[in-house]
Design a protein around this motif. Structure first.
Motif, PDB file in Angstrom:
ATOM      1  N   TYR A 131       0.799  -1.231   0.000  1.00 25.36           N
ATOM      2  CA  TYR A 131       0.000   0.000   0.000  1.00 25.36           C
ATOM      3  C   TYR A 131       0.835   1.287   0.000  1.00 25.36           C
ATOM      4  O   TYR A 131       0.652   2.173  -0.833  1.00 25.36           O
ATOM      5  N   ALA A 132       1.763   1.405   0.932  1.00 25.90           N
ATOM      6  CA  ALA A 132       2.532   2.655   1.073  1.00 25.90           C
ATOM      7  C   ALA A 132       3.281   2.980  -0.212  1.00 25.90           C
ATOM      8  O   ALA A 132       3.372   4.146  -0.608  1.00 25.90           O
ATOM      9  N   HIS A 133       3.772   1.950  -0.897  1.00 23.26           N
ATOM     10  CA  HIS A 133       4.533   2.179  -2.126  1.00 23.26           C
ATOM     11  C   HIS A 133       3.605   2.488  -3.293  1.00 23.26           C
ATOM     12  O   HIS A 133       3.905   3.321  -4.140  1.00 23.26           O
ATOM     13  N   LEU A 134       2.441   1.824  -3.315  1.00 21.24           N
ATOM     14  CA  LEU A 134       1.482   2.049  -4.402  1.00 21.24           C
ATOM     15  C   LEU A 134       0.925   3.467  -4.347  1.00 21.24           C
ATOM     16  O   LEU A 134       0.531   4.037  -5.368  1.00 21.24           O
ATOM     17  N   CYS A 135       0.890   4.049  -3.163  1.00 25.14           N
ATOM     18  CA  CYS A 135       0.387   5.423  -2.992  1.00 25.14           C
ATOM     19  C   CYS A 135       1.256   6.426  -3.732  1.00 25.14           C
ATOM     20  O   CYS A 135       0.783   7.480  -4.161  1.00 25.14           O
ATOM     21  N   ALA A 136       2.543   6.093  -3.878  1.00 28.37           N
ATOM     22  CA  ALA A 136       3.523   7.089  -4.309  1.00 28.37           C
ATOM     23  C   ALA A 136       3.173   7.733  -5.650  1.00 28.37           C
ATOM     24  O   ALA A 136       3.231   8.946  -5.789  1.00 28.37           O
ATOM     25  N   GLY A 137       2.806   6.900  -6.647  1.00 30.21           N
ATOM     26  CA  GLY A 137       2.572   7.510  -7.965  1.00 30.21           C
ATOM     27  C   GLY A 137       1.287   7.043  -8.603  1.00 30.21           C
ATOM     28  O   GLY A 137       1.157   7.041  -9.818  1.00 30.21           O
ATOM     29  N   GLY A 138       0.324   6.619  -7.821  1.00 30.02           N
ATOM     30  CA  GLY A 138      -0.893   6.036  -8.389  1.00 30.02           C
ATOM     31  C   GLY A 138      -0.595   4.587  -8.705  1.00 30.02           C
ATOM     32  O   GLY A 138       0.236   4.283  -9.574  1.00 30.02           O
ATOM     33  N   GLY A 139      -1.191   3.684  -7.990  1.00 32.61           N
ATOM     34  CA  GLY A 139      -0.820   2.269  -8.104  1.00 32.61           C
ATOM     35  C   GLY A 139      -1.948   1.396  -8.626  1.00 32.61           C
ATOM     36  O   GLY A 139      -3.096   1.844  -8.788  1.00 32.61           O
ATOM     37  N   LYS A 140      -1.593   0.163  -8.914  1.00 26.37           N
ATOM     38  CA  LYS A 140      -2.545  -0.806  -9.462  1.00 26.37           C
ATOM     39  C   LYS A 140      -2.415  -2.120  -8.712  1.00 26.37           C
ATOM     40  O   LYS A 140      -1.298  -2.613  -8.506  1.00 26.37           O
ATOM     41  N   ILE A 141      -3.532  -2.691  -8.334  1.00 21.84           N
ATOM     42  CA  ILE A 141      -3.543  -4.062  -7.829  1.00 21.84           C
ATOM     43  C   ILE A 141      -4.430  -4.889  -8.758  1.00 21.84           C
ATOM     44  O   ILE A 141      -5.556  -4.475  -9.085  1.00 21.84           O
ATOM     45  N   ILE A 142      -3.896  -6.016  -9.188  1.00 28.83           N
ATOM     46  CA  ILE A 142      -4.673  -6.948 -10.023  1.00 28.83           C
ATOM     47  C   ILE A 142      -4.722  -8.279  -9.277  1.00 28.83           C
ATOM     48  O   ILE A 142      -3.689  -8.910  -9.042  1.00 28.83           O
ATOM     49  N   ASN A 143      -5.917  -8.670  -8.876  1.00 30.56           N
ATOM     50  CA  ASN A 143      -6.096  -9.947  -8.174  1.00 30.56           C
ATOM     51  C   ASN A 143      -6.617 -10.996  -9.146  1.00 30.56           C
ATOM     52  O   ASN A 143      -7.452 -10.695 -10.001  1.00 30.56           O
ATOM     53  N   ILE A 144      -6.131 -12.221  -8.987  1.00 26.61           N
ATOM     54  CA  ILE A 144      -6.587 -13.285  -9.884  1.00 26.61           C
ATOM     55  C   ILE A 144      -7.642 -14.129  -9.166  1.00 26.61           C
ATOM     56  O   ILE A 144      -7.350 -14.795  -8.170  1.00 26.61           O
ATOM     57  N   GLY A 145      -8.863 -14.027  -9.670  1.00 24.24           N
ATOM     58  CA  GLY A 145      -9.968 -14.826  -9.141  1.00 24.24           C
ATOM     59  C   GLY A 145     -10.104 -16.105  -9.955  1.00 24.24           C
ATOM     60  O   GLY A 145      -9.103 -16.740 -10.314  1.00 24.24           O
ATOM     61  N   SER A 146     -11.347 -16.444 -10.295  1.00 22.64           N
ATOM     62  CA  SER A 146     -11.603 -17.720 -10.977  1.00 22.64           C
ATOM     63  C   SER A 146     -13.070 -17.735 -11.403  1.00 22.64           C
ATOM     64  O   SER A 146     -13.863 -16.888 -10.967  1.00 22.64           O
ATOM     65  N   MET A 147     -13.434 -18.707 -12.225  1.00 27.70           N
ATOM     66  CA  MET A 147     -14.865 -18.937 -12.461  1.00 27.70           C
ATOM     67  C   MET A 147     -15.552 -19.272 -11.137  1.00 27.70           C
ATOM     68  O   MET A 147     -16.736 -19.008 -10.948  1.00 27.70           O
ATOM     69  N   TYR A 148     -14.786 -19.866 -10.207  1.00 28.45           N
ATOM     70  CA  TYR A 148     -15.351 -20.207  -8.903  1.00 28.45           C
ATOM     71  C   TYR A 148     -15.460 -18.994  -7.982  1.00 28.45           C
ATOM     72  O   TYR A 148     -15.884 -19.122  -6.837  1.00 28.45           O
TER      73      TYR A 148
END
Ligand code: NAI
Length: 255
Positions: A131-148
Motif C-alpha cells: 500500500y505505502a509504495h502504491l500510494c507514491a505515484g498512483g498504483g494498481k492491484i490486479i487480483n486473480i480470481g476464478s470462475m469459482y
C-alpha cells in the motif's frame, strides 16, 4: 498516442506465483509493455530461470525470487526487494493460488486454512504491505480470481470460497484506496492450460468434456489470452476502472 496509454515503461510490477502458468503469462506481458518485473514464487529456481528469459526477450530487467506468500517475512521481503532493486512498486499482481480438491465433509481444517491462506489471506497481506509504495505515484492491484469466484463447487469448496472472497476484497480495497489513486481490479480466468488446469483434469472426472461443452470459444484458454486484460488493468488506460472483476473465459460465465 493510443499506444502510450498502455506503456508501462518506468513502472515496477510484482507478480506472485509468476514462475509458471498464468502468472508467467502476465509477467511476460507486463515486461513486454515496458515494466521492470519482480517474480516471487515458491520455486526460486524456476523464478530465476524465467526472469532471465523475460529479460532476454523484452530487454527490460526482471528479477526472480523465492518466496512463500503465506509467510509474513517472505512477503515483506518481496516488496522490500522491489523497492531496493527498482526504486518502488507500482503494480501488484496477486496471482499465486492453489486448489485443494476434497469434498467439504472430508476436508480437514488444515486443508481449509492452507487453501484460504494462499488464495485470500496472502492477497490481503501483500496488498497491505504494498500500500505505502502504491500510494507514491498512483498504483494498481490486479487480483486473480476464478470462475469459482462466481459459481459454487462441491469438489473444491475452500477454493471457491477463497476466490469468491477475492472479488469482495477487490471491491473493498478499491473503495478504501480510491483517494490514494490506487485502482484495484480482478481478472477471473476461465479454464486455462497450466499446471493447475492439468491437475483439475486429473482430479475432476469429465472436466475436459464439461469445459469444452460449456465454453462458447470451444477451447481451453492459454496464459497469453490474459495478457491484454493484464496490461489494460496495469496501465493508465484503466485509470477510471476500479473494483471490477473481468471474466476472461471464452464466454464460459455467460452460458
Ligand atoms: P500454476 O500451478 O500453473 O501456477 C501457480 C504458481 O504459483 C506456481 O508457480 C507456484 O509455485 C506458485 N505458488 C503456489 N503457492 C505459492 C505460494 N504460497 N507462494 C508463492 N508462490 C506460490 O497455476 P495457474 O493455473 O497458473 O494459477 C494461477 C492463478 O490463476 C491461481 O490463483 C489460480 O487459482 C488462478 N486460476 C487458474 C485457472 C486455470 O484454469 N488454470 C482458472 C482460474 C483461476
Amino acid at each position: 498516442m493510443t499506444s502510450d496509454l498502455f506503456d508501462l515503461t518506468g513502472r515496477v510490477a510484482l507478480v506472485t506465483g509468476g514462475a509458471s502458468g498464468i502468472g508467467l503469462g502476465i509477467a511476460r506481458a507486463l515486461s513486454g509493455a515496458g515494466a521492470s518485473v519482480v517474480i516471487g514464487d515458491l520455486s526460486g529456481e524456476a523464478a530465476t530461470r524465467v526472469a532471465a528469459e523475460l529479460t532476454a526477450d523484452s530487454g527490460n530487467p526482471t528479477l526472480g525470487l523465492e518466496a512463500d506468500v503465506t509467510v509474513a517475512e517472505e512477503a515483506e521481503a518481496l516488496v522490500a526487494r522491489c523497492v531496493s532493486t527498482f526504486g518502488g512498486l507500482d503494480i501488484l499482481v496477486n496471482n499465486a493460488g492453489i486448489g485443494i480438491h476434497v469434498r467439504p465433509e472430508e476436508m480437514t481444517m488444515e486443508q481449509w486454512d492452507k487453501n484460504v491462506s494462499v488464495n485470500l489471506r496472502a492477497v490481503f497481506h501483500l496488498s497491505k504491505i504494498a500500500y505505502a509504495h502504491l500510494c507514491a505515484g498512483g498504483g494498481k492491484i490486479i487480483n486473480i480470481g476464478s470462475m469459482y469466484s462466481i459459481f459454487g463447487a462441491g469438489e473444491v469448496p475452500a477454493y471457491a470460497a477463497s476466490k469468491g472472497g477475492v472479488v469482495q476484497l477487490t471491491k473493498s480495497l478499491a473503495i478504501a484506496w480510491a483517494e490514494q489513486n490506487i485502482q484495484v481490479n480482478a481478472i477471473l480466468p476461465g479454464w486455462i492450460n497450466t499446471g493447475l488446469g492439468a491437475q483439475g483434469r486429473r482430479e475432476m472426472e469429465g472436466l475436459n468434456e464439461r469445459v469444452l461443452a460449456r465454453t462458447p470459444a470451444n477451447r481451453w484458454g492459454e496464459p497469453e489470452d490474459l495478457a491484454g486484460t493484464a496490461i489494460f488493468l496495469a496501465s493508465g488506460a484503466s485509470s477510471y476502472v476500479t473494483g471490477v472483476s473481468i471474466p476472461v473465459d471464452g464466454g464460459y460465465s455467460v452460458t
